[in-house]
Motif scaffolding. Sequence first.
Motif, PDB file in Angstrom:
ATOM      1  N   LEU A 267      32.424  22.372  70.498  1.00 31.20           N
ATOM      2  CA  LEU A 267      33.214  23.062  71.528  1.00 31.20           C
ATOM      3  C   LEU A 267      32.316  23.602  72.639  1.00 31.20           C
ATOM      4  O   LEU A 267      32.669  23.532  73.818  1.00 31.20           O
ATOM      5  CB  LEU A 267      34.007  24.210  70.895  1.00 31.20           C
ATOM      6  CG  LEU A 267      35.243  23.814  70.090  1.00 31.20           C
ATOM      7  CD1 LEU A 267      35.846  25.041  69.407  1.00 31.20           C
ATOM      8  CD2 LEU A 267      36.283  23.149  70.985  1.00 31.20           C
ATOM      9  N   ALA A 268      31.151  24.122  72.272  1.00 31.68           N
ATOM     10  CA  ALA A 268      30.221  24.631  73.280  1.00 31.68           C
ATOM     11  C   ALA A 268      29.732  23.498  74.178  1.00 31.68           C
ATOM     12  O   ALA A 268      29.581  23.672  75.396  1.00 31.68           O
ATOM     13  CB  ALA A 268      29.035  25.317  72.597  1.00 31.68           C
ATOM     14  N   THR A 269      29.483  22.320  73.589  1.00 33.04           N
ATOM     15  CA  THR A 269      29.092  21.156  74.383  1.00 33.04           C
ATOM     16  C   THR A 269      30.207  20.775  75.342  1.00 33.04           C
ATOM     17  O   THR A 269      29.961  20.456  76.512  1.00 33.04           O
ATOM     18  CB  THR A 269      28.763  19.966  73.465  1.00 33.04           C
ATOM     19  OG1 THR A 269      27.728  20.341  72.549  1.00 33.04           O
ATOM     20  CG2 THR A 269      28.301  18.762  74.274  1.00 33.04           C
ATOM     21  N   ALA A 270      31.444  20.817  74.862  1.00 34.70           N
ATOM     22  CA  ALA A 270      32.589  20.506  75.724  1.00 34.70           C
ATOM     23  C   ALA A 270      32.677  21.485  76.891  1.00 34.70           C
ATOM     24  O   ALA A 270      32.909  21.079  78.043  1.00 34.70           O
ATOM     25  CB  ALA A 270      33.883  20.544  74.909  1.00 34.70           C
ATOM     26  N   VAL A 271      32.480  22.752  76.608  1.00 29.74           N
ATOM     27  CA  VAL A 271      32.537  23.770  77.668  1.00 29.74           C
ATOM     28  C   VAL A 271      31.455  23.518  78.715  1.00 29.74           C
ATOM     29  O   VAL A 271      31.690  23.635  79.920  1.00 29.74           O
ATOM     30  CB  VAL A 271      32.403  25.183  77.059  1.00 29.74           C
ATOM     31  CG1 VAL A 271      32.194  26.231  78.156  1.00 29.74           C
ATOM     32  CG2 VAL A 271      33.641  25.521  76.230  1.00 29.74           C
ATOM     33  N   GLU A 272      30.247  23.171  78.259  1.00 25.62           N
ATOM     34  CA  GLU A 272      29.157  22.884  79.195  1.00 25.62           C
ATOM     35  C   GLU A 272      29.461  21.656  80.049  1.00 25.62           C
ATOM     36  O   GLU A 272      29.179  21.638  81.253  1.00 25.62           O
ATOM     37  CB  GLU A 272      27.862  22.664  78.422  1.00 25.62           C
ATOM     38  CG  GLU A 272      27.074  23.934  78.177  1.00 25.62           C
ATOM     39  CD  GLU A 272      26.624  24.577  79.482  1.00 25.62           C
ATOM     40  OE1 GLU A 272      25.782  23.995  80.188  1.00 25.62           O
ATOM     41  OE2 GLU A 272      27.125  25.667  79.798  1.00 25.62           O
ATOM     42  N   MET A 273      30.021  20.625  79.439  1.00 23.96           N
ATOM     43  CA  MET A 273      30.388  19.431  80.205  1.00 23.96           C
ATOM     44  C   MET A 273      31.433  19.771  81.263  1.00 23.96           C
ATOM     45  O   MET A 273      31.343  19.332  82.420  1.00 23.96           O
ATOM     46  CB  MET A 273      30.920  18.355  79.257  1.00 23.96           C
ATOM     47  CG  MET A 273      29.873  17.788  78.311  1.00 23.96           C
ATOM     48  SD  MET A 273      30.574  16.722  77.018  1.00 23.96           S
ATOM     49  CE  MET A 273      31.105  15.303  78.001  1.00 23.96           C
ATOM     50  N   ILE A 274      32.418  20.560  80.874  1.00 22.19           N
ATOM     51  CA  ILE A 274      33.465  20.970  81.822  1.00 22.19           C
ATOM     52  C   ILE A 274      32.858  21.781  82.957  1.00 22.19           C
ATOM     53  O   ILE A 274      33.194  21.595  84.132  1.00 22.19           O
ATOM     54  CB  ILE A 274      34.552  21.781  81.090  1.00 22.19           C
ATOM     55  CG1 ILE A 274      35.322  20.869  80.130  1.00 22.19           C
ATOM     56  CG2 ILE A 274      35.497  22.453  82.081  1.00 22.19           C
ATOM     57  CD1 ILE A 274      36.227  21.616  79.167  1.00 22.19           C
ATOM     58  N   ARG A 275      31.930  22.683  82.610  1.00 19.65           N
ATOM     59  CA  ARG A 275      31.305  23.520  83.642  1.00 19.65           C
ATOM     60  C   ARG A 275      30.560  22.667  84.668  1.00 19.65           C
ATOM     61  O   ARG A 275      30.654  22.907  85.875  1.00 19.65           O
ATOM     62  CB  ARG A 275      30.344  24.518  82.984  1.00 19.65           C
ATOM     63  CG  ARG A 275      29.755  25.539  83.947  1.00 19.65           C
ATOM     64  CD  ARG A 275      28.685  26.381  83.273  1.00 19.65           C
ATOM     65  NE  ARG A 275      27.513  25.592  82.924  1.00 19.65           N
ATOM     66  CZ  ARG A 275      26.550  25.273  83.790  1.00 19.65           C
ATOM     67  NH1 ARG A 275      26.640  25.652  85.060  1.00 19.65           N
ATOM     68  NH2 ARG A 275      25.498  24.566  83.400  1.00 19.65           N
ATOM     69  N   VAL A 276      29.809  21.675  84.193  1.00 15.16           N
ATOM     70  CA  VAL A 276      29.047  20.819  85.100  1.00 15.16           C
ATOM     71  C   VAL A 276      29.988  20.021  86.009  1.00 15.16           C
ATOM     72  O   VAL A 276      29.763  19.909  87.219  1.00 15.16           O
ATOM     73  CB  VAL A 276      28.127  19.873  84.307  1.00 15.16           C
ATOM     74  CG1 VAL A 276      27.515  18.819  85.220  1.00 15.16           C
ATOM     75  CG2 VAL A 276      27.024  20.672  83.615  1.00 15.16           C
ATOM     76  N   VAL A 277      31.046  19.471  85.422  1.00 14.96           N
ATOM     77  CA  VAL A 277      31.988  18.675  86.208  1.00 14.96           C
ATOM     78  C   VAL A 277      32.694  19.529  87.255  1.00 14.96           C
ATOM     79  O   VAL A 277      33.017  19.053  88.352  1.00 14.96           O
ATOM     80  CB  VAL A 277      33.011  17.995  85.268  1.00 14.96           C
ATOM     81  CG1 VAL A 277      34.173  17.408  86.049  1.00 14.96           C
ATOM     82  CG2 VAL A 277      32.326  16.894  84.460  1.00 14.96           C
ATOM     83  N   ARG A 278      32.898  20.802  86.952  1.00 21.11           N
ATOM     84  CA  ARG A 278      33.617  21.686  87.864  1.00 21.11           C
ATOM     85  C   ARG A 278      32.732  22.323  88.933  1.00 21.11           C
ATOM     86  O   ARG A 278      33.228  23.063  89.781  1.00 21.11           O
ATOM     87  CB  ARG A 278      34.306  22.808  87.067  1.00 21.11           C
ATOM     88  CG  ARG A 278      35.578  22.352  86.364  1.00 21.11           C
ATOM     89  CD  ARG A 278      36.097  23.427  85.424  1.00 21.11           C
ATOM     90  NE  ARG A 278      36.336  24.680  86.106  1.00 21.11           N
ATOM     91  CZ  ARG A 278      37.485  25.015  86.699  1.00 21.11           C
ATOM     92  NH1 ARG A 278      38.486  24.145  86.697  1.00 21.11           N
ATOM     93  NH2 ARG A 278      37.630  26.180  87.270  1.00 21.11           N
TER      94      ARG A 278
END
Length: 298
Positions: A267-278
């Motif tokens: 989940l933390a990896t997913a959050v980081e990916m979302i942050r970068v994309v945003r």
Amino acid sequence: LMMICLMLTGIAVGRAAKSAGIVAGDVRWTALVAPLVPLVTFRIDPLATLLAVVAFVLSFVAWRPGGLWAGLAAVAAKGWPVVLAPVEWWAGRRKRAALLVAFTVVLAGGLLLTPGFQEGRDFSGIQLETIAGSALIWLRSITGGDSGLFTAAGAAYVEAPAAALLFGVALAGMALWFTRSMWRREVNVAHAAQAIGVMTMALLLFSPLLSAQFILWLTPWLVFFPTGRSQPLFIVLGGVTLVLLLHWAPHNVVWQTGLLVRNGLLLATAVEMIRVVRLPSLPEPSPAPSILETAQDS
């Protein structure tokens, strides 16, 4: 054979990363996949991952029509590479996207109709390694309840109502909702790989199955998230997964806590990916012209 697939995947990822201006993409990918090697060499997932990466390179780096055939082969090996379809649509290759989806539906329908496929799969539960499954069994263990653990169709499951699957649906939906702005960016190699990464992560969060080898699917696309903490988080995630599989003890509360930690890292990896994309302003990683300017529908 699967080791050869992994080596070829590293070469293909390195080429794609170089075209996106990312240094040492093959080395980055090797670091991401290293903890998973003992878990995937006897599975078909390395082959499917290789074919998906080859399809990506042909479609978004070399701009060759062979990407369609590689994509179809990837879907035939393991259905998850259908995540290439939305990105193909985004790049303007609507026919190719439609063919990938149609081929996946036909394969899935044929599999469901295969005699004997449904045998042993008529049960109510959620796989242990999913986020919801790991949380359920841990909560039951610390409260002294019956774990509800059972084995079916070659995997460990936890007894749970069908509504438990909605947890994964909600997580995947949130991931896609918070990254919806990525479809408004210019189509280039890095952005396309990031979009595939987000779609793959959403699929893992949504899936009622989350076997250890499935997380290999993320590795090629994480290379295209060179900023942030997603890569270090994933390397730790892979290490924890390896330890859990080597010391399989699903009835042990310490082991269950480790699984909960593993899924927390996912989940933390997913959050980081979302942050970068945003991020409102991403550096342009590729000197190549936009795919929309050069690719032809096939």
